[in-house]
Design a protein around this motif. Structure first.
Motif, mmCIF file in Angstrom:
data_model
loop_
_atom_site.group_PDB
_atom_site.id
_atom_site.type_symbol
_atom_site.label_atom_id
_atom_site.label_comp_id
_atom_site.label_asym_id
_atom_site.label_seq_id
_atom_site.Cartn_x
_atom_site.Cartn_y
_atom_site.Cartn_z
ATOM 1 N N SER A 104 42.321 50.369 38.764
ATOM 2 C CA SER A 104 41.951 51.659 38.166
ATOM 3 C C SER A 104 40.900 51.465 37.072
ATOM 4 O O SER A 104 40.323 52.432 36.590
ATOM 5 C CB SER A 104 43.195 52.347 37.595
ATOM 6 O OG SER A 104 43.805 51.499 36.648
ATOM 7 N N GLU A 105 40.657 50.206 36.701
ATOM 8 C CA GLU A 105 39.697 49.962 35.616
ATOM 9 C C GLU A 105 38.353 49.423 36.098
ATOM 10 O O GLU A 105 37.386 49.445 35.352
ATOM 11 C CB GLU A 105 40.276 48.950 34.620
ATOM 12 C CG GLU A 105 41.364 49.507 33.759
ATOM 13 C CD GLU A 105 42.704 48.887 34.092
ATOM 14 O OE1 GLU A 105 43.713 49.409 33.657
ATOM 15 O OE2 GLU A 105 42.715 47.880 34.810
ATOM 16 N N CYS B 153 29.300 40.643 28.900
ATOM 17 C CA CYS B 153 30.760 40.441 29.006
ATOM 18 C C CYS B 153 31.531 41.453 28.171
ATOM 19 O O CYS B 153 32.332 42.242 28.679
ATOM 20 C CB CYS B 153 31.170 39.035 28.553
ATOM 21 S SG CYS B 153 30.354 37.685 29.424
ATOM 22 N N PHE B 154 31.312 41.390 26.875
ATOM 23 C CA PHE B 154 32.187 42.145 25.989
ATOM 24 C C PHE B 154 32.025 43.654 26.147
ATOM 25 O O PHE B 154 33.014 44.397 26.090
ATOM 26 C CB PHE B 154 31.968 41.740 24.526
ATOM 27 C CG PHE B 154 32.882 42.490 23.603
ATOM 28 C CD1 PHE B 154 34.260 42.308 23.685
ATOM 29 C CD2 PHE B 154 32.381 43.409 22.687
ATOM 30 C CE1 PHE B 154 35.117 43.022 22.848
ATOM 31 C CE2 PHE B 154 33.241 44.110 21.848
ATOM 32 C CZ PHE B 154 34.608 43.923 21.931
ATOM 33 N N ALA B 159 34.619 48.628 26.978
ATOM 34 C CA ALA B 159 34.560 49.989 27.518
ATOM 35 C C ALA B 159 35.769 50.310 28.389
ATOM 36 O O ALA B 159 36.223 51.449 28.450
ATOM 37 C CB ALA B 159 33.272 50.168 28.326
ATOM 38 N N ARG B 160 36.341 49.297 29.040
ATOM 39 C CA ARG B 160 37.343 49.572 30.066
ATOM 40 C C ARG B 160 38.775 49.186 29.712
ATOM 41 O O ARG B 160 39.711 49.816 30.213
ATOM 42 C CB ARG B 160 36.938 48.859 31.368
ATOM 43 C CG ARG B 160 35.669 49.444 31.977
ATOM 44 C CD ARG B 160 35.078 48.505 33.014
ATOM 45 N NE ARG B 160 33.855 49.040 33.591
ATOM 46 C CZ ARG B 160 33.804 49.683 34.742
ATOM 47 N NH1 ARG B 160 34.875 49.877 35.447
ATOM 48 N NH2 ARG B 160 32.653 50.158 35.192
ATOM 49 N N VAL B 167 41.578 42.699 28.059
ATOM 50 C CA VAL B 167 41.868 41.852 29.229
ATOM 51 C C VAL B 167 42.170 42.718 30.453
ATOM 52 O O VAL B 167 43.049 43.588 30.410
ATOM 53 C CB VAL B 167 43.070 40.928 28.939
ATOM 54 C CG1 VAL B 167 43.510 40.189 30.199
ATOM 55 C CG2 VAL B 167 42.707 39.933 27.834
ATOM 56 N N PHE B 168 41.431 42.508 31.532
ATOM 57 C CA PHE B 168 41.652 43.272 32.757
ATOM 58 C C PHE B 168 42.936 42.842 33.476
ATOM 59 O O PHE B 168 43.734 43.659 33.903
ATOM 60 C CB PHE B 168 40.478 43.064 33.738
ATOM 61 C CG PHE B 168 39.258 43.875 33.410
ATOM 62 C CD1 PHE B 168 39.163 45.204 33.782
ATOM 63 C CD2 PHE B 168 38.188 43.305 32.728
ATOM 64 C CE1 PHE B 168 38.042 45.959 33.487
ATOM 65 C CE2 PHE B 168 37.055 44.047 32.418
ATOM 66 C CZ PHE B 168 36.974 45.378 32.798
#
Lengths: 173, 173
Positions: A104-105, B153-154, B159-160, B167-168
């Motif tokens: 979702s991200e 990267c950052f 943003a997300r 951390v994704f």
């Protein structure tokens, strides 16, 4: 009061310790394991497997649509790195599988959704002489699937990857 | 003779030990590392990362078409399991990526092809205050990619996934 409470607590601990000890003895005497074992092979989900090292990730198309990771115990990892086949007795591979879930991200990423199966291969040449020395277990929510499903494991591994000691997964470098 | 040989061996060991110690001192004095470091952040590919535990596998669509696995060091794994954010200083995540390759032995399976990138996130709140406490490194064949790529990267992580300590990847259970 405090001392009486301490004595009671000590007594309770002693009782609990003794019970645990007796429980362990029974467990050992029976030579069994509380974890449910697969039909045909008697393979269980090995303790601590989630901490094992990564052999490789993989994907599976529809209808399963899974993202997977194969982990191995120390003996399995060593065999892979040494390029030594067949795998030694005691080597264990565990394949973890999850449904593919769109992140979702991040639009272009697919990540693990709910867990589907945990599949185990245990090498024991003496115990499993008829199936290339491997015992198989396929588990959903920690419980083994039925015997019919377990009858399909070896035939497929034998037909397709016999020359690699019946193992599909290669070590991802 | 035996004793003389032992003495010589001891002497050699002492010399080797001293040399190693001096080498270490020089290494520390220079504050450098033989491994190439990423621009902006000075992040290196951590030694032994391939033996770290699995956080989760993932896929990436075209144009990259990758299969991936994120591994974490002990501090990172503990933080994930405790559900404790932010990650503590010293936590490191490494994302390994390979091109997706159709399995030649199993039609519906996709497996890792050649390795593409290794991407590293190192938590050090004091060293990286401007980027959420994280340092980033993106490596191809062990060499960091250019500064322009590291500048992206950052911004994307911020943003997300700012609310998850940037951390994704989630821990796959």
């Amino acid at each position: 009061m405090a001392s009486e409470s301490r004595t009671r607590r000590r007594g309770a601990l002693l009782l609990a310790g003794t019970a645990a000890c007796l429980g362990l003895a029974a467990f050992r005497a029976a030579g069994t394991d509380a974890r449910p074992a697969s039909p045909i092979y008697g393979v269980t989900v090995p303790e601590g497997y989630r901490d094992w090292r990564l052999i490789a990730p993989a994907l599976e198309d529809a209808p399963l649509n899974e993202v997977r990771a194969v982990l191995g115990n120390d003996l399995a990892v060593k065999a892979y790195r040494d390029g030594a086949l067949p795998f030694p007795d005691g080597a264990i591979l565990v394949k973890l599988a999850w449904t593919q879930m769109r992140s979702s991200e991040f639009e272009t990423a697919t990540v693990p959704g709910p867990a589907t199966t945990v599949q185990v291969m245990v090498k024991d040449a003496k115990r499993y002489p008829a199936t290339g020395g491997w015992g198989f277990g396929r588990f959903i929510d920690g419980k083994p699937v039925d015997e019919a499903q377990h009858q399909t494991c070896f035939a497929c591994h034998e037909a397709r990857v016999k020359e690699r000691d019946f193992v599909f997964t290669r070590y991802a470098r």
